[in-house]
Design a protein around this motif. Structure first.
Motif, mmCIF file in Angstrom:
data_model
loop_
_atom_site.group_PDB
_atom_site.id
_atom_site.type_symbol
_atom_site.label_atom_id
_atom_site.label_comp_id
_atom_site.label_asym_id
_atom_site.label_seq_id
_atom_site.Cartn_x
_atom_site.Cartn_y
_atom_site.Cartn_z
ATOM 1 N N VAL A 173 29.246 36.449 1.812
ATOM 2 C CA VAL A 173 30.748 36.462 1.374
ATOM 3 C C VAL A 173 31.109 37.969 1.606
ATOM 4 C CG1 VAL A 173 32.399 35.824 -0.419
ATOM 5 C CG2 VAL A 173 30.299 34.213 0.008
ATOM 6 N N THR A 224 30.616 37.155 -8.948
ATOM 7 C CA THR A 224 29.824 35.963 -9.089
ATOM 8 C C THR A 224 30.915 34.686 -8.942
ATOM 9 O OG1 THR A 224 30.418 36.202 -11.463
ATOM 10 C CG2 THR A 224 28.022 36.961 -10.391
ATOM 11 N N ALA A 244 33.449 34.821 -7.041
ATOM 12 C CA ALA A 244 33.966 34.636 -5.324
ATOM 13 C C ALA A 244 32.691 34.028 -4.653
ATOM 14 C CB ALA A 244 34.441 36.002 -4.981
ATOM 15 N N ARG A 299 30.551 31.838 -6.011
ATOM 16 C CA ARG A 299 29.927 30.443 -6.520
ATOM 17 C C ARG A 299 30.018 29.370 -5.507
ATOM 18 N NH1 ARG A 299 28.873 28.256 -11.279
ATOM 19 N NH2 ARG A 299 29.452 30.035 -12.385
ATOM 20 N N THR A 300 30.945 29.344 -4.844
ATOM 21 C CA THR A 300 31.043 28.077 -3.805
ATOM 22 C C THR A 300 30.144 28.409 -2.814
ATOM 23 O OG1 THR A 300 33.363 27.961 -3.894
ATOM 24 C CG2 THR A 300 32.582 27.079 -2.122
ATOM 25 N N ALA A 301 29.834 29.530 -2.209
ATOM 26 C CA ALA A 301 28.783 29.749 -1.387
ATOM 27 C C ALA A 301 27.464 29.738 -1.806
ATOM 28 C CB ALA A 301 28.991 31.132 -0.745
ATOM 29 N N GLU A 341 26.774 27.142 -4.054
ATOM 30 C CA GLU A 341 26.389 25.891 -4.236
ATOM 31 C C GLU A 341 26.313 25.068 -2.774
ATOM 32 O OE1 GLU A 341 30.048 24.677 -6.006
ATOM 33 O OE2 GLU A 341 29.316 25.067 -8.200
ATOM 34 N N ARG A 342 26.768 25.720 -1.957
ATOM 35 C CA ARG A 342 26.493 25.019 -0.431
ATOM 36 C C ARG A 342 25.277 25.551 0.165
ATOM 37 N NH1 ARG A 342 30.412 27.838 1.562
ATOM 38 N NH2 ARG A 342 29.321 29.535 2.812
ATOM 39 N N ASP A 367 23.024 22.988 -1.633
ATOM 40 C CA ASP A 367 23.376 21.887 -1.151
ATOM 41 C C ASP A 367 22.599 21.657 0.381
ATOM 42 O OD1 ASP A 367 24.677 21.115 -3.277
ATOM 43 O OD2 ASP A 367 26.539 21.413 -2.302
ATOM 44 N N ALA A 412 22.143 26.721 -7.927
ATOM 45 C CA ALA A 412 23.374 27.560 -7.569
ATOM 46 C C ALA A 412 23.414 28.442 -8.628
ATOM 47 C CB ALA A 412 24.581 26.715 -7.555
ATOM 48 N N ASN A 413 23.121 27.969 -9.971
ATOM 49 C CA ASN A 413 23.414 28.965 -11.140
ATOM 50 C C ASN A 413 22.490 29.948 -11.164
ATOM 51 O OD1 ASN A 413 25.883 27.748 -12.146
ATOM 52 N ND2 ASN A 413 24.529 26.167 -13.334
#
Length: 416
Positions: free
Chosen positions: A243, A256, A258, A260-262, A264-265, A268, A304-305
């Motif tokens: 990112v 962190t 900014a 977070r979405t990356a 989680e992806r 996944d 992710a966390n």
């Protein structure tokens, strides 16, 4: 079967170069990499002082009192050489990775595209010099074996070519040890065969009767009839995530959030591929061009966390003053999965998850509050005394590294 014209790309002393780039050292410094108590590789300056591959650590330190010793890390070798292989593949597809620092290509296609073998070699050499490998060697010969021997010959020529049909004559004067089989080379030397040419002069039927299939293979190589084809590698599927921040960020919570979405992806996509990640490498790219990277392990697998926690700890650990501190805002964060495993090996048990899940969650929470090094666990390391063998490492870090590194003196070595 006739030998195939083959290009070999060799970057001398690659293990030392990879370590020097990662640690910020100069290749002019005396450096040695240690594997199982023996010198695995060394820098040119250390070699000039008498250090050589296969020496014991104390012998190497006695030969060079300023020698710096580090544990050999094969993962670092492969990871750092991946950038070189990727750059070559952009120019010429069909690269076979022989080992970190050396790869091979079939010469036919590139020579046609770039107007000849020397033209193709020139393009490769220019690319490698642009990557900082000024002493790279590009060799072309009939067969991979002859091209490898040509690359290892002394001299400063970056491009070396044996004309078609000239490999048998080129190999004839090489010592028999070049065959690559110490036991066979010792036996042949006892029989009075000290060069590849003298071995190649034997009839292959006599070689088969005396030495079996191993001898026939060695005889084929020594004769310059290496018919092994280049087997292109399958480019690895990239699972890295990154990112970029515009404008650059300097606050931990902003970074962190900014990312977070990356994160989680990232988890996944691994789950969809039936994989889990057990170790990652986090790179922090700053506004002044400096990259701060660190490897992180996990007792089980990363969520992710967990990924966000490691990024937070790494940024917090780089704040303040001192060596390695951040000197400017962060422009990009990149996460690379270093350890992947099948998700089936980490399935939840029949009666629910194990108690260590709750333990890990609690200890990780303490780390997030007090810092990564605030919670440690003991592993068995090398040493003679009980106190020496007890090594404390941060919770979640890989345990193998502590055992392997102990006893050699990971980091900077001391003179004898």
């Amino acid at each position: 079967m006739a030998a195939v014209r083959t290009i070999v790309v060799w970057c001398p002393d690659w293990p030392v170069r990879a370590l020097a780039q990662a640690e910020g050292f100069s290749l002019d410094e005396p450096i040695a990499l240690i594997d199982h108590g023996l010198v695995f590789a060394c820098s040119p300056s250390a070699r000039a002082e008498g250090v050589k591959r296969g020496q014991r650590v104390r012998e190497a330190q006695a030969a060079c009192v300023e020698l710096m010793t580090f544990d050999y890390d094969p993962a670092l070798d492969y990871r750092s050489f991946e950038a070189v292989v990727a750059a070559i593949e952009e120019l010429m597809p069909g690269v076979q990775l022989l080992r970190p620092g050396m790869c091979a290509l079939a010469a036919r296609g590139p020579s046609r595209y770039y107007g000849g073998e020397r033209g193709a070699a020139g393009v490769l050499l220019t690319t490698l010099v642009g990557l900082g490998v000024e002493d790279a060697r590009i060799t072309i010969a009939d067969g991979r074996f002859a091209a490898e021997q040509l690359a290892r010959m002394p001299g400063r020529e970056g491009i070396r070519i044996v004309e078609p049909g000239g490999s048998p004559e080129f190999l004839a004067e090489h010592p028999i040890d070049a065959i690559g089989d110490p036991q066979l080379a010792t036996l042949l030397r006892r029989l009075g065969l000290t060069t590849l040419g003298s071995f190649a002069a034997l009839d292959f039927r006599d070689v088969r009767a005396r030495f079996g299939e191993t001898g026939v293979h060695a005889h084929t190589l020594a004769s310059g009839r290496d018919a092994r084809r280049v087997v292109p590698r399958l480019p690895p599927q990239l699972r890295d995530i990154e990112v970029a921040f515009e404008p650059p960020l300097d606050r931990v919570d902003q970074i962190t959030f900014a990312f977070r979405t990356a994160a989680e992806r990232f988890v996944d996509e691994l789950t969809q591929a039936l994989l889990v990640c057990t170790s990652i490498r986090v790179e922090l790219h700053t506004d002044n061009g400096v990259v701060h990277d660190r490897g992180w392990g996990h007792p089980r697998w990363f969520s992710a966390n967990d990924v966000l926690d490691r990024i937070r700890w790494q940024v917090q650990g780089r704040t303040g003053a001192g060596a390695g501190a951040l000197t400017s805002a962060i422009t990009k964060v990149r996460v690379l999965p270093e350890g992947l495993d099948s998700i089936g090996n980490y399935e939840t048990g029949l009666w629910g998850s194990a108690p260590d899940d709750r333990i890990h969650h609690g200890l990780s929470r303490v780390q997030s509050l007090l810092g990564h090094g605030a919670v440690t666990t003991a592993v068995i390391g090398g040493g003679r005394g009980v106190a020496e063998r007890q090594v404390m490492i941060p919770w979640g870090d890989p345990r193998v590294g502590a055992r392997a590194g102990a006893g050699v003196g990971a980091g900077v070595g001391h003179g004898a």
